[in-house]
Design an enzyme around this catalytic site. Structure first.
Site, mmCIF file in Angstrom:
data_model
loop_
_atom_site.group_PDB
_atom_site.id
_atom_site.type_symbol
_atom_site.label_atom_id
_atom_site.label_comp_id
_atom_site.label_asym_id
_atom_site.label_seq_id
_atom_site.Cartn_x
_atom_site.Cartn_y
_atom_site.Cartn_z
ATOM 1 C CE LYS A 219 43.256 40.191 41.797
ATOM 2 N NZ LYS A 219 44.167 41.093 41.111
ATOM 3 N NE ARG A 253 45.818 45.965 45.385
ATOM 4 C CZ ARG A 253 44.609 45.421 45.515
ATOM 5 N NH1 ARG A 253 44.418 44.152 45.265
ATOM 6 N NH2 ARG A 253 43.584 46.179 45.891
HETATM 7 N N1 HH2 Z 1 43.551 43.836 42.057
HETATM 8 C C1 HH2 Z 1 42.416 44.320 42.607
HETATM 9 C C2 HH2 Z 1 42.293 45.693 42.887
HETATM 10 N N2 HH2 Z 1 43.303 46.552 42.630
HETATM 11 N N3 HH2 Z 1 45.489 46.945 41.841
HETATM 12 C C3 HH2 Z 1 46.613 46.486 41.281
HETATM 13 N N4 HH2 Z 1 47.621 47.332 41.017
HETATM 14 N N5 HH2 Z 1 46.789 45.159 40.966
HETATM 15 C C4 HH2 Z 1 45.808 44.243 41.205
HETATM 16 O O1 HH2 Z 1 46.003 43.039 40.878
HETATM 17 C C5 HH2 Z 1 44.581 44.698 41.792
HETATM 18 C C6 HH2 Z 1 44.448 46.083 42.087
HETATM 19 C C7 HH2 Z 1 41.295 43.387 42.916
HETATM 20 O O2 HH2 Z 1 41.426 42.813 44.192
HETATM 21 P P1 HH2 Z 1 40.705 43.352 45.515
HETATM 22 O O3 HH2 Z 1 41.147 44.741 45.855
HETATM 23 O O4 HH2 Z 1 40.911 42.362 46.598
HETATM 24 O O5 HH2 Z 1 39.168 43.307 45.171
HETATM 25 P P2 HH2 Z 1 38.111 44.408 44.698
HETATM 26 O O6 HH2 Z 1 38.596 45.044 43.450
HETATM 27 O O7 HH2 Z 1 36.838 43.603 44.502
HETATM 28 O O8 HH2 Z 1 37.991 45.434 45.794
#
Ligand code: HH2
Length: 273
Positions: A219, A253
């Site tokens: 992040k 995660r």
């Molecule tokens: N972060 C993201 C998405 N979903 N869910 C939870 N519970 N906690 C988090 O910190 C979280 C989440 C964002 O990261 P990522 O899935 O890599 O990216 P994107 O939302 O652009 O798909």
């Protein structure tokens, strides 16, 4: 009797991220092809993931919502395919009850709701009916606007109160207390200082008595601290995961499962007994 909703081993657990999206912030487009998504899921299970979290919608800052039907078309074939080789927990990352239900019907058995049941009240009813673990995450605003000057008087206090209130709302809707997981939402409507305060004071959230999930992998706060570009944030992601586990997080995660598994294994072995 073992409960098949939870990983077989003890926590801390690794939740491997599978973004079946064209535009996620760090791996957008890599797994939009179901063949690549299924290969990545297999790799993560072999590398030691305890839970696979599948999303069909990016929630990066500025992202637009993806219609529920499109989310379903992206995730359902992938979940069905994973179920042919893996019986561990599969989580659906969505705020829409209809997408969550389609995913559960296809074989998922957790819901990861970054809106903490605010976006679609039907998700609470669904989670209660299906008895599945549910992640309730804090976010200020929506992905479209969350990073435009987020403000708090006391970020730790406000995030903890919000999550305690959402957990009570979930329980009032019939979701069992032992199904609820809380997440302070690193990067969701937070400045660098807000993210650091939440991670430094994590015990104030674990104190509420629910398992805590931390999603810090790759992040922006890691980039802000170090100058590292998004593809080069593994060392910072590992440091954040270990610090979160030290502070009591039950689930991390992450995008990089093998590296996180190695870091957690050595970290656990070095802990005083
Ligand atoms: N972060 C993201 C998405 N979903 N869910 C939870 N519970 N906690 C988090 O910190 C979280 C989440 C964002 O990261 P990522 O899935 O890599 O990216 P994107 O939302 O652009 O798909």
């Amino acid at each position: 009797m073992p409960d098949s909703h939870w990983p077989a081993g003890p926590s801390p657990w690794i939740m491997g991220i599978l973004n079946v999206t064209p535009d996620s912030f760090s791996d957008g487009g890599q797994y939009i092809d179901p063949v690549h998504a299924i290969e990545q899921a297999r790799r993560m299970t072999e590398e030691g993931a305890d839970i696979i979290d599948i999303g069909g919608e990016s929630t990066r800052p500025g992202a637009h919502p993806v219609p529920t039907e499109a989310q379903i078309e992206r995730v359902v074939p992938v979940i069905r395919a994973i179920r042919r080789f893996w019986d561990g927990p599969i989580s659906i990352d969505t705020t829409r009850a209809q997408a969550a239900e389609a995913a559960l019907d296809a074989g998922a058995n957790w819901i990861n709701d970054i809106s903490a049941l605010r976006d679609d009240p039907a998700t609470a009813v669904l989670a209660a009916r299906r008895g599945c673990p549910i992640v309730l995450m804090h976010m200020l605003g929506t992905p479209r606007d969350m990073q435009s000057a987020p403000r708090y008087d006391d970020v730790v206090e406000e995030v903890c109160s919000f999550l305690a209130e959402r957990a009570r709302a979930a329980e009032a809707n019939g979701i069992a207390r032992d199904r609820i997981i809380l997440d302070p939402g690193i990067g969701f409507g937070k400045t660098l200082e807000h993210n650091l305060a939440l991670l430094r004071h994590l015990p104030r959230l674990t104190f509420l008595g629910y398992p805590v999930l931390i999603g810090a992998s790759r992040k922006s706060f890691i980039g802000h601290l170090t100058g590292a570009a998004v593809g080069n944030r593994l060392p910072g992601s590992l440091a954040a995961a270990l610090a979160a586990v030290d502070a009591g997080a039950a689930i991390v995660r992450v995008h990089d499962v093998a590296a996180t598994r190695q870091a957690l294994t050595v970290h656990a072995a070095l802990r005083p007994r």
